[in-house]
Design an enzyme around this catalytic site. Structure first.
Site, PDB file in Angstrom:
ATOM      1  N   GLU A 118      -8.036  10.015  -3.553  1.00  0.00           N
ATOM      2  CA  GLU A 118      -8.883  10.111  -4.743  1.00  0.00           C
ATOM      3  C   GLU A 118      -8.712  11.462  -5.438  1.00  0.00           C
ATOM      4  O   GLU A 118      -8.712  11.552  -6.662  1.00  0.00           O
ATOM      5  CB  GLU A 118     -10.353   9.875  -4.382  1.00  0.00           C
ATOM      6  CG  GLU A 118     -10.655   8.485  -3.862  1.00  0.00           C
ATOM      7  CD  GLU A 118     -10.225   7.375  -4.808  1.00  0.00           C
ATOM      8  OE1 GLU A 118      -9.995   7.627  -6.009  1.00  0.00           O
ATOM      9  OE2 GLU A 118     -10.100   6.232  -4.338  1.00  0.00           O
TER      10      GLU A 118
ATOM     11  N   HIS B 136      -5.622  11.487  -7.504  1.00  0.00           N
ATOM     12  CA  HIS B 136      -5.723  10.770  -8.777  1.00  0.00           C
ATOM     13  C   HIS B 136      -5.997  11.727  -9.939  1.00  0.00           C
ATOM     14  O   HIS B 136      -5.666  11.422 -11.084  1.00  0.00           O
ATOM     15  CB  HIS B 136      -6.833   9.725  -8.710  1.00  0.00           C
ATOM     16  CG  HIS B 136      -6.341   8.358  -8.338  1.00  0.00           C
ATOM     17  ND1 HIS B 136      -5.285   7.743  -8.967  1.00  0.00           N
ATOM     18  CD2 HIS B 136      -6.774   7.479  -7.398  1.00  0.00           C
ATOM     19  CE1 HIS B 136      -5.085   6.550  -8.431  1.00  0.00           C
ATOM     20  NE2 HIS B 136      -5.977   6.362  -7.483  1.00  0.00           N
TER      21      HIS B 136
ATOM     22  N   GLU C 236      -1.388   4.760  -8.360  1.00  0.00           N
ATOM     23  CA  GLU C 236      -1.834   4.526  -6.986  1.00  0.00           C
ATOM     24  C   GLU C 236      -0.800   4.994  -5.978  1.00  0.00           C
ATOM     25  O   GLU C 236      -1.142   5.532  -4.917  1.00  0.00           O
ATOM     26  CB  GLU C 236      -2.133   3.042  -6.786  1.00  0.00           C
ATOM     27  CG  GLU C 236      -3.198   2.484  -7.705  1.00  0.00           C
ATOM     28  CD  GLU C 236      -4.524   3.204  -7.576  1.00  0.00           C
ATOM     29  OE1 GLU C 236      -4.823   3.702  -6.472  1.00  0.00           O
ATOM     30  OE2 GLU C 236      -5.257   3.287  -8.577  1.00  0.00           O
TER      31      GLU C 236
ATOM     32  N   ASP D  38      -1.385   7.731  -3.114  1.00  0.00           N
ATOM     33  CA  ASP D  38      -1.153   7.470  -1.694  1.00  0.00           C
ATOM     34  C   ASP D  38      -0.295   8.567  -1.071  1.00  0.00           C
ATOM     35  O   ASP D  38      -0.615   9.098   0.001  1.00  0.00           O
ATOM     36  CB  ASP D  38      -0.456   6.119  -1.512  1.00  0.00           C
ATOM     37  CG  ASP D  38      -1.398   4.940  -1.668  1.00  0.00           C
ATOM     38  OD1 ASP D  38      -2.625   5.139  -1.613  1.00  0.00           O
ATOM     39  OD2 ASP D  38      -0.901   3.812  -1.843  1.00  0.00           O
TER      40      ASP D  38
END
Length: 680
Positions: A517, A520, A577, A581
């Site tokens: 997160e 991101h 994403e 990751d």
């Protein structure tokens, strides 16, 4: 881990933090890493997903009522059981002294469970709306009806609501988005391949059957269904692809009401805004101007009979899950073509989900009071702070970044707002009336309440305390415009975090999710927003070019992965994403190594080192089985790569993984240095 729109982007992470097992919750598993889940016939260096999860995958087929089954679904089921415990208790008690929110929960859930009343009502609850749409006789009435449906939470033709101003993040403005479709994506209308054509044929048949359920003859229903798919196809053509929608600058087209009138001059925008109760709107962001120009033309030129059929369909499609079994069953029949599910969830589970979505804060408050402890919240925040510190240190070691960009990145990381467990401020449901009787009426009341609440934000300062997910949700997200990371209580449990597990398991699970997160904020979308959440370039030209080179390697890597037949992962759709990751794993692994250096190395567990258990914990989060039908939908619409590639993709870029399992150059799980991205 998912990005929606950059104005209120929910980067949901499907992963995440945790803390002590929720009070009274059912434990998810007795052992953090069960060797029975492994498939030792496959080398970890060949296919780590299969090595780590093959045993579980073979023994856990998708249950008939689901389209996918895995760690997320298992924990969601656990949380749903807890929600049902709450709802059954408040519904059975009949306590007149209970607070207003609990009484509304009881009435809402009970009306959903009242199958006798729902069956006897049939489609009577929506008859007035259907009749009103059928009676439209001119363009002015058509526009007024579109506004009326929007006020009831039915986004016919386009999307409209409040949104954060992406370049003035402290303010909320009005926003118009492309929309109006009923199938999952524009591809389902426009792709000529047989698989899509078959779905279109099934969809047309489904719409016709639903029209017959409200009294139309077969011939009329068939004609109306053709009108619906024709109009929705016309709306799909000017719509941007999901990859195109990932460009926040392209989505930012702020204009005055007068400029909107020039863009789409034949649609009466003052009438629409007045119908929504916001005649005062003066500033609007238009996500896709070309789409709105097409809508303007369609509203003026498409025959009224087509529009009337379309609006009746939007009313019917929205209402179907809340009506009698004939509608519910036909709705499920078609949805199963897209999902692959073979049977419906039991009514109590469907009603628990509906209550969680409808009275989100009322049920969420009851949930956290029983199943989420202050100690859990404190433990989760501690780990978030730990990972944030490691990320901050790691930023300074990025050789590809210059000092000025590092300083800006560090300032943004420091400015992260961290939300753990549940909101500090709950929604006020005083103005919401929930009554015994047909469930549709209560579902409509909730939609109208949420609609008024949303539109009331326009023109107001941003409320940064607001949450985008309910507390029981098994997920997490990052919002670039809020510059916040959010971890609902629902995911702060095993297998994502287990207070009884070793550090390696918790860093491979919760730690990697927290890092995900955080990353991101610095993926290909998040990196375009500054510390205050404004869409603004804070990079030097040289550093931005190097960043794009690295992200390009990740996009190309995932483009090469095959999912079904000749269907490949879309590397650009899933780029954010995949970057998160890789960054999350790298950051959390560094945090684990730091912890091991401070605490000392523990003995092997089940024959695995701490480093190996870290990567096994990551893999078990993504273990899942998915129906082929659902997988085809996801590959078109989901910004996350399939589970196998979410596991193997980032690990194949990490020398730390290769070292942990003794993988050599040339092994499938080891990418060559020339194509291995080094970013965060």
């Amino acid at each position: 881990m998912r990005f929606v729109t950059p104005t209120r982007t929910l980067a949901l992470l499907v992963l995440i933090s945790g803390s002590a097992t929720a009070q009274n919750a059912v434990p998810m598993q007795s052992k953090p890493l069960d060797p029975a889940n492994l498939d030792r016939s496959v080398s970890a260096c060949t296919d780590f997903y299969q090595f780590a999860n093959g045993g579980w995958v073979n023994s856990h087929p998708v249950p008939p009522a689901y389209s996918t089954w895995g760690s997320f679904a298992e924990l969601s089921e656990n949380n749903q059981s807890n929600l049902l415990t709450i709802l059954r208790k408040v519904s059975a008690s009949g306590d007149k002294q209970a607070n207003a929110d609990l009484r509304k929960l009881a009435t809402y859930y009970s009306s959903c469970m009242d199958s006798a009343t729902t069956e006897s009502a049939g489609y009577q609850p929506i008859q007035p709306a259907l009749a009103r749409a059928a009676a439209i006789s001119n363009r002015a009435q058509l526009e007024a009806e579109v506004a009326r449906l929007h006020s009831q939470g039915i986004s016919a033709v386009f999307g409209f609501g409040s949104q954060q101003d992406a370049k003035n993040s402290s303010q909320v403005i009005a926003g118009i988005r492309q929309g109006g479709l009923s199938l999952p994506d524009r591809e389902y209308y426009l792709n000529p391949d047989k698989s899509y054509a078959d779905i279109r044929a099934n969809y047309t048949d489904h719409v016709a059957k639903m029209f017959q359920l409200v009294g139309e003859s077969q011939a009329q229903a068939t004609a109306d269904a053709q009108r619906v798919i024709g109009l929705e196809t016309a709306l799909a053509k000017p719509a941007r692809t999901r990859v195109e929608l990932r460009d926040p600058n392209r989505n930012y087209n702020k204009m005055t009401a007068a400029e909107l009138a020039q863009l789409a001059p034949r649609f009466n925008w003052p009438r629409f805004f007045t119908g929504e109760g916001r005649a005062d709107i003066s500033t609007i962001n238009v996500q896709n101007p070309d789409f709105l120009k097409a809508v303007d033309s369609l509203m003026a030129t498409v025959p009224l009979e087509d529009w009337k059929a379309y609006l009746r369909w939007k009313i019917l499609d929205t209402a179907a899950p809340s009506l009698s079994s004939a509608f519910v069953n036909e709705d499920f029949r078609f949805s199963s073509i897209l999902s692959g599910a073979k049977e419906q969830l039991p009514r109590d589970k469907r009603c628990a989900r509906a209550t969680d979505q409808g009275l989100r804060d009322a049920l969420g408050q009851a949930y956290v009071s029983q199943f989420f402890t202050p100690q859990a919240k404190s433990r989760a925040l501690e780990m978030v702070n730990n990972l944030q510190s490691v990320f901050r240190d790691r930023l300074q070691t990025r050789a590809w970044m210059g000092d000025s960009t590092k300083a800006m990145a560090s300032a943004k990381l420091t400015a992260f707002n961290k939300k753990i467990g549940y909101p500090d401020k709950w929604r006020d449901y005083t103005t919401l009336t929930i009554k015994p009787g047909a469930f549709y009426n209560n579902a409509l009341a909730v939609r109208e309440y949420e609609r008024k609440r949303d539109l009331a934000k326009i023109g107001q300062p941003l409320d940064r305390a607001e949450w985008g997910m309910t507390p029981p949700t098994v997920n997490a997200y990052y919002s670039p415009t809020y510059n916040e990371i959010v971890f609902p209580a629902g995911i702060l449990q095993p297998p994502f975090f287990d207070p009884n597990a070793d550090d390696a398991v918790n860093y491979g699970g919760m730690g990697a999710v927290i890092g995900h997160e955080m990353t991101h904020g610095f993926d290909d979308q998040g990196a375009q927003f500054d510390a205050q959440g404004n869409l603004r370039n804070w990079w030097t030209a040289s550093d931005l070019d190097k960043f794009k080179q690295g992200t390009g390697l990740v996009a190309s890597q995932f483009d090469s992965y095959s999912v079904l037949d000749s269907v490949h992962v879309n590397g650009r759709l899933t780029l954010g994403e995949n970057l998160a990751d890789l960054g999350g794993l790298s950051i959390s692994y560094a945090a684990l190594e730091k912890a091991l250096a401070e605490k000392g190395r523990p003995p092997l567990i089940d024959g695995f080192t701490p480093e190996q258990r870290f990567f096994l914990a990551w893999a078990q989060i993504w273990r899942s089985n998915t129906t082929p039908a659902r997988q085809r939908v996801l590959i078109n619409t989901d910004p996350h790569a399939p589970a196998r590639w979410r596991t193997n993709g980032p690990l194949s870029n990490m020398p730390e993984f290769a070292a942990a399992f003794g993988c050599k150059s040339g092994d499938p799980m080891v990418r060559a240095d020339s194509v291995r991205p080094v970013i965060w």
